[in-house]
Design a protein around this motif. Structure first.
Motif, PDB file in Angstrom:
ATOM      1  N   ARG A  60     -19.589 -19.332   6.412  1.00  0.00           N
ATOM      2  CA  ARG A  60     -19.096 -20.748   6.417  1.00  0.00           C
ATOM      3  C   ARG A  60     -18.807 -21.576   5.097  1.00  0.00           C
ATOM      4  NH1 ARG A  60     -22.449 -22.566   9.825  1.00  0.00           N
ATOM      5  NH2 ARG A  60     -21.318 -22.475  11.812  1.00  0.00           N
ATOM      6  N   SER A 104     -17.259 -19.996  14.605  1.00  0.00           N
ATOM      7  CA  SER A 104     -17.358 -20.750  15.755  1.00  0.00           C
ATOM      8  C   SER A 104     -17.371 -19.835  17.127  1.00  0.00           C
ATOM      9  CB  SER A 104     -15.975 -21.445  16.010  1.00  0.00           C
ATOM     10  OG  SER A 104     -16.117 -22.695  15.018  1.00  0.00           O
ATOM     11  N   ILE A 116     -18.373 -33.296  16.842  1.00  0.00           N
ATOM     12  CA  ILE A 116     -16.987 -33.361  16.034  1.00  0.00           C
ATOM     13  C   ILE A 116     -16.474 -34.817  15.785  1.00  0.00           C
ATOM     14  CG2 ILE A 116     -14.699 -32.940  16.311  1.00  0.00           C
ATOM     15  CD1 ILE A 116     -16.068 -30.529  15.728  1.00  0.00           C
ATOM     16  N   TYR A 140     -15.850 -36.876  12.169  1.00  0.00           N
ATOM     17  CA  TYR A 140     -14.208 -36.664  11.694  1.00  0.00           C
ATOM     18  C   TYR A 140     -13.573 -38.036  11.600  1.00  0.00           C
ATOM     19  CZ  TYR A 140      -9.482 -36.368  12.828  1.00  0.00           C
ATOM     20  OH  TYR A 140      -8.077 -36.354  12.511  1.00  0.00           O
ATOM     21  N   TYR A 147     -18.572 -28.983   7.212  1.00  0.00           N
ATOM     22  CA  TYR A 147     -17.698 -29.627   8.198  1.00  0.00           C
ATOM     23  C   TYR A 147     -17.000 -30.955   7.432  1.00  0.00           C
ATOM     24  CZ  TYR A 147     -16.065 -32.370  12.098  1.00  0.00           C
ATOM     25  OH  TYR A 147     -15.380 -32.965  12.916  1.00  0.00           O
ATOM     26  N   TYR A 187     -14.650 -29.894   4.716  1.00  0.00           N
ATOM     27  CA  TYR A 187     -13.365 -29.726   5.017  1.00  0.00           C
ATOM     28  C   TYR A 187     -12.538 -30.530   5.555  1.00  0.00           C
ATOM     29  CZ  TYR A 187     -10.118 -27.310   8.094  1.00  0.00           C
ATOM     30  OH  TYR A 187      -8.832 -26.628   8.505  1.00  0.00           O
ATOM     31  N   GLU A 219     -23.186 -37.230  10.137  1.00  0.00           N
ATOM     32  CA  GLU A 219     -23.319 -35.762  10.936  1.00  0.00           C
ATOM     33  C   GLU A 219     -24.550 -35.486  11.441  1.00  0.00           C
ATOM     34  OE1 GLU A 219     -21.664 -31.394  10.141  1.00  0.00           O
ATOM     35  OE2 GLU A 219     -22.457 -32.332   8.529  1.00  0.00           O
TER      36      GLU A 219
END
Length: 385
Positions: A15, A77, A101, A105, A306, A309, A353
Motif C-alpha cells: 500500500r 482491497s 471511507i 474523504y 488513505y 491519496y 481516520e
C-alpha cells in the motif's frame, strides 16, 4: 495469530509503494505534461518553461506509475476486504466501510478545497465550484452522472464503494471462499459490456443523466479487484495454488475482453499493461510474504496512505505552483509540498481516520449488544467456514 499478521505485512507495505507510485506520477509527471488541466483545477496560470526530467529518470520504458499504483491499491482491497467480511454481517460490513471511507474523504476534500481557494486568491482568479458538482463528488456518484471530478483521484473511491456493495451481495460466496459467483459476475459484466448498445449509454432522468458506460468500466475494475480476493482464498487455505492460478487467469482474461469493449478501450495497451505490472508485483510480494518484516518508513506511509491519496494531488500542485512563482526551484518546491502533504495526512489520520474507525467499531458493538442473536449466528457461521 502473530504469524498470520506477519504474513500480511506484505499487503500493508505494498500500500505504501502504491501511494508513492501515484504521487510520483502526479507531482513529477502530470504537473508538467498536463499543465492546462493542472492550472484549471488549482485556479492558477499554466506553468511555463521546460519540464523537469525527474519522471524520465524514474520511469522504465512502458511503465506508468499511475495505473500501476492504482492496480496495486485495487488488488490490496480485494485481498483485505474478506478479512472484514469474515467477522461482520453484511450490514455491519457496510457500516464499517462507510465510516472508513466518507469521514476522512469529506474532511480531506474540505482541506483540499481550502487549499485551492487560497490558490485562486493568490493568483487573483475566481474560485468556481457549483453545488451540483460538489455534492456529486462528495457522494462519490459523479462518474455515474457525467459530472467531472474535483480532485482527479476520487474516481477510484467511487469504484471502491461499488466493490463494497457487490462484496456484501456476494457475502456468502466470499465467506465460503467460492470463486464461481465471482467468475459468473465477470462473465455477466462481459455480456453486459458487449451487448448493451452504446447508442443508449446515457439514460436521461429529471435531475441527472445516468452513464451506463461508466458502470461498465466500474464493474470491470471491480472484477479486477476480486483477483485479490482469490489470493485471500488461497491465503486462508480454502483453494489450492492451481485453483488460484486458474481462477485468476480466467478472471484476468474476462477483464481484458471487457477492456476492449468499453470506453477505456483507447487506453490499450498502456493502462491494462500497467495493471498487469501491478498484478505481477502483487503476486511476487504475496509469494514472498513470509520474508516481509516491519519497516518503519514504509509502515508509516502505509498508515497514512488513505488521507495521503485523497490530499496529495491538488494540494501538491497548488504548493509547488506558488513556490515556483516565488522563485523556489522545482525540486525544493516538490520537497516542501510533499512534507506539507504528509503532515496534513498524518493529522487527518490521527484526528479523523482512526476516530471514525473506532466509532464504527463501537457502533457495531452496540448494535450487537442490542441483538445478541445476530452475534450468535455470526459466531456459528465463523465456526462453519
Amino acid at each position: 495469530m502473530q504469524q498470520e499478521k506477519d504474513k500480511v505485512i506484505f499487503a500493508n507495505q505494498l500500500r505504501a509503494i502504491a501511494i508513492i507510485a501515484v504521487m510520483v506520477i502526479h507531482l513529477c509527471g502530470i504537473y508538467w505534461v498536463a499543465r492546462d488541466t493542472v492550472s484549471a483545477y488549482i485556479f492558477a496560470p499554466a506553468i511555463e518553461g521546460p519540464s523537469s526530467r525527474l519522471l524520465g529518470w524514474l520511469s522504465p520504458p512502458t511503465v506508468n506509475y499511475g495505473p500501476f499504483g492504482v492496480a496495486i491499491f485495487f488488488l490490496i482491497s480485494g485481498f483485505v476486504i474478506p478479512f472484514s467480511l469474515a467477522k461482520s454481517s453484511p450490514v455491519e460490513f457496510l457500516i464499517s466501510r462507510f465510516l472508513r471511507i466518507y469521514p476522512t474523504y469529506l474532511t480531506g476534500t474540505a482541506v483540499m478545497l481550502l487549499c485551492i481557494w487560497l490558490s485562486s486568491h493568490y493568483w487573483g482568479k475566481e474560485f468556481a465550484m457549483t453545488v451540483e458538482v460538489l455534492l456529486a463528488n462528495l457522494s462519490l456518484v459523479h462518474s455515474n452522472i457525467l459530472i467531472k471530478t474535483i480532485d482527479l483521484v476520487n474516481w477510484t473511491l467511487a469504484i471502491e464503494i461499488k466493490f463494497y456493495l457487490i462484496s456484501a451481495i456476494l457475502y456468502s460466496a466470499i465467506r465460503k471462499a467460492n470463486p464461481l459467483p465471482i467468475v459468473f459476475l465477470a462473465v455477466a459484466t462481459l455480456c453486459f459490456t458487449d451487448w448493451y448498445p452504446v447508442a443508449h449509454s446515457i439514460i436521461n432522468f429529471t435531475y441527472f443523466n445516468l452513464s451506463i458506460e461508466s458502470i461498465k468500466v466500474e464493474l470491470m475494475v471491480v472484477c479486477f479487484m476480486f483477483i485479490g480476493t482469490f489470493f485471500y482464498f488461497h491465503f486462508s487455505e480454502k483453494i489450492t495454488t492451481i485453483e488460484l492460478i486458474s481462477y485468476s487467469s480466467i478472471l484476468l482474461l474476462l477483464i481484458l475482453m471487457c477492456w476492449t469493449r468499453n470506453s477505456w478501450a483507447d487506453q490499450i495497451p498502456s493502462t491494462p499493461q500497467n495493471y498487469i505490472y501491478g498484478l505481477c508485483v502483487f503476486v511476487a510480494a504475496y509469494t514472498l510474504r513470509k520474508y516481509f518484516r516491519p519497516f518503519a518508513p514504509l509502515d508509516f506511509i502505509a498508515k497514512i496512505s488513505y488521507p495521503l491519496y485523497i490530499t496529495h494531488s491538488l494540494i501538491g500542485y497548488s504548493i509547488i505552483r506558488i513556490a515556483m512563482d516565488k522563485n523556489i526551484p522545482y525540486f525544493a518546491a516538490l520537497l516542501i509540498a510533499v512534507s506539507i502533504i504528509i503532515a496534513i495526512s498524518y493529522a487527518l489520520h490521527i484526528t479523523i481516520e482512526t476516530k471514525s474507525i473506532d466509532f464504527g467499531k463501537n457502533l457495531i458493538r452496540k448494535l450487537r449488544n442490542k441483538n445478541p442473536q445476530n452475534q450468535l449466528e455470526l459466531n456459528q457461521a465463523n465456526s462453519n467456514t
